[in-house]
Each structure stands twice: as C-alpha cells, then as structure tokens.
Design a protein around this motif. Sequence first.
Motif, short mmCIF file in Angstrom:
data_model
loop_
_atom_site.label_atom_id
_atom_site.label_comp_id
_atom_site.label_asym_id
_atom_site.label_seq_id
_atom_site.Cartn_x
_atom_site.Cartn_y
_atom_site.Cartn_z
N GLN A 252 -24.91 104.46 6.38
CA GLN A 252 -25.68 103.58 5.26
C GLN A 252 -25.59 102.06 5.67
O GLN A 252 -26.51 101.66 4.96
CB GLN A 252 -24.60 103.87 3.98
CG GLN A 252 -24.46 105.20 3.34
CD GLN A 252 -25.87 105.64 2.94
OE1 GLN A 252 -26.48 105.03 2.48
NE2 GLN A 252 -25.95 106.97 3.09
N LYS A 253 -25.13 101.63 6.86
CA LYS A 253 -25.34 100.43 7.34
C LYS A 253 -24.74 99.37 6.38
O LYS A 253 -25.25 98.54 6.23
CB LYS A 253 -26.76 100.17 7.56
CG LYS A 253 -27.28 101.16 8.58
CD LYS A 253 -28.94 100.86 8.72
CE LYS A 253 -29.45 101.91 9.62
NZ LYS A 253 -30.88 101.72 9.85
N ILE A 254 -23.47 99.85 5.85
CA ILE A 254 -22.72 98.76 5.05
C ILE A 254 -21.46 98.67 5.27
O ILE A 254 -20.84 99.47 5.86
CB ILE A 254 -22.97 99.10 3.55
CG1 ILE A 254 -22.47 100.54 3.32
CG2 ILE A 254 -24.47 98.77 3.15
CD1 ILE A 254 -22.48 100.65 1.63
N GLY B 106 -14.60 94.08 0.02
CA GLY B 106 -13.41 93.77 -1.27
C GLY B 106 -14.11 92.58 -1.79
O GLY B 106 -15.36 92.19 -1.80
N THR B 107 -13.28 92.00 -2.79
CA THR B 107 -13.81 91.07 -3.84
C THR B 107 -13.84 89.77 -3.05
O THR B 107 -12.84 89.09 -2.51
CB THR B 107 -13.20 91.15 -4.95
OG1 THR B 107 -12.99 92.28 -5.54
CG2 THR B 107 -13.44 89.97 -6.25
N THR C 290 -20.54 93.35 -0.30
CA THR C 290 -20.77 94.25 0.57
C THR C 290 -21.94 93.75 1.68
O THR C 290 -22.68 93.26 1.64
CB THR C 290 -21.83 95.50 -0.03
OG1 THR C 290 -21.04 96.10 -1.22
CG2 THR C 290 -22.17 96.50 0.85
N LEU C 291 -21.25 93.95 2.95
CA LEU C 291 -22.19 93.33 4.10
C LEU C 291 -23.15 94.28 4.29
O LEU C 291 -22.97 95.70 4.51
CB LEU C 291 -21.21 92.99 5.28
CG LEU C 291 -19.98 92.32 5.04
CD1 LEU C 291 -19.23 91.96 6.19
CD2 LEU C 291 -20.36 90.83 4.38
N VAL D 75 -27.60 88.69 0.01
CA VAL D 75 -26.98 88.97 1.13
C VAL D 75 -25.98 88.36 1.63
O VAL D 75 -24.89 88.77 2.06
CB VAL D 75 -27.97 88.90 2.49
CG1 VAL D 75 -27.43 89.17 3.52
CG2 VAL D 75 -29.14 89.97 1.99
N LEU D 76 -25.82 86.96 1.41
CA LEU D 76 -24.75 86.02 1.52
C LEU D 76 -23.58 86.21 0.78
O LEU D 76 -22.54 85.80 0.94
CB LEU D 76 -25.07 84.68 1.80
CG LEU D 76 -26.37 84.35 3.05
CD1 LEU D 76 -26.77 82.92 2.81
CD2 LEU D 76 -25.80 84.72 4.41
#
Length: 308
Positions: free
Chosen positions: A182-184, A188-189, A198-199, A275-276
Amino acid sequence: MRSFASKIDVNSVASAQVGGYTPNPNLTFAELVRGYCLCAKPNEPRDYRLQKWLEWLGDSVAWDITEEQIDGLLEALSNAGMANSTRNRELGDIKAIFNWAIKEKRRSGIPVGFTSPVANIGKLDEPIRRVHLSEQEISDLLALAKLSTYRRMHGLILTALTSGARKGELQRMRWDNTDLDQKIAEVGTDHKTGRYRTLILSDDVVSELKTYKRHRPNALIFCGANPYQPYDERREWRRLRADLGLHDLHFHDLRHIAATRMLKAGASTLATSQVLGHADTRMLARRYGSLETITLKDVVEKAAGGLK
C-alpha cells in the motif's frame, strides 16, 4: 468476624474523595513525569530533554510548582544560549505533562481547582529557518549515503526527503506498521497535532526497503545492531555533511526540503500539509507561501495560454 466492608470507614473515604476520585496531594514531579511517560507513551523519547527538569523540580510536589518557577527556568535556559525553538519544545513537554495530569485526574490524583503552571506561558517567536539544496547537492548526499557504514543510511535519508517525515517518525517505522504494497507506514499519533500519522512512501523508497533483511514483525526498519532500538544517525550524519561541505545542514532540514520539492512539483499547500502531518495549512503557508504563489502563477499562465 467483621466483614471486609465493615472495616472501612465510609465517611472517611467519602471525605477523601472529591469529584469521584481520590486526590494525591503528595505526588512529586518526578513521579508525575514517570507516570506520563509510561501511560501517555509520548512519540519521542523525552528522557534527555526532561532530565534537567527532573534535576530542578523532581522532588517538588507536582501541584506546588508555580508559573514563576517554570518561567524563571525557561528564562535561564534562554540566557544560557538555548534557541527559541528548543526552548519552545521544552515548554511543550512540560505543558503536555500537566495537560495529561488534568485529563487523567483519576490516575494523577490532581487536586480540585488545580491550574497548570504553564497555562499562561507563551511560546517565543522562532525565526524561520530556510534551507536550500540544489538538485546536485541532493544527488550527492544520496550517493554518499550509499557508501555509509550504516547500510540503511541511504534509505533513511531517501525516506525523509520524499515523505517529509520527522526523525522520530522514521524511528518508529516497523515492519508490522509499514505496508509496502500500500506504500504507507502508520507510525502512531503525532504528539503535536494529536492526529494519527500515516507516512506516504514513494516507489523508490519501497524498492529500497524491500532489499532490507527483516527481523521479527515488530522490529524497527531503521534499527541499529539491536532490531528494537532505533539507529542513532548523528555521528554518521555529521560525517556525511562534512564530506559534502554542508556543515549547517540538520537532519530535520530534509523535512523542509521535502516540503519545498512537493510545492515546486505543483502540490497545493493543503495537500503538502496533509503529507507532512500539519494540523492545518498556516505553518506551511508561513514558511513556504511564496513558493505556492509562484506555482499558482504558473497555473494561471498555463490556463490563460493563447487568450488575448
């Protein structure tokens, strides 16, 4: 024989309880900090930052600490040469501890009417650090990272440059929270925004990670000799930047470079903020707003092409 219940003085228990919980008037600051770290599990290791505070206030009753004490210690840190940004992080740590104590009053036993001693202490202005690396310098950094004695240094830097992740987020990447299909990576929080992080991983990062040896599922991806301890990149990072003559380049600057590249590639401030992992677009607009303005101008020019 008297029952267990009959041995308890109901009136004394009721008088000790306030608001449905029992206050803990003698809890020390050191005990509060330990409870916070064990229960709240902050994303970043705080021991090295909190050590000085434990030396100063550890034996003090947590609820007796005053705003004047905290403010005076922060001022002493500033006078000793601590940067505003670092001072603000220290303040953020202390605020998080007392906010947790208030939220988890049944655990902390916070006295009724207690007000956080840092509630009215504001952050200092932070000068915006603007970093620019040419495409050649970025290419050289990645090329040299492939020759690092830490064989995952290239992947660490590549992931930072493409995902915009903070170092602490990279250090929390494990095989069981990273989905290469899934490329993620779900790390965590976020301690700043309170949102789940989520990166987003690029194709090149995924290809790189697939070459790494996997330990157990809960092992860290960017680990050292111990698969459950994050690699300390500081010495190797200093060597890399020295070899390239980039002596003032911080590892965190890779996050800023990633944001700049996203905006220059045409991403909106909103998308880049997401994204960041920023809570909103204000921070990004303050730091990179001029870049998005340039991109928007390009969009307008392209849309207006041929019109006279």
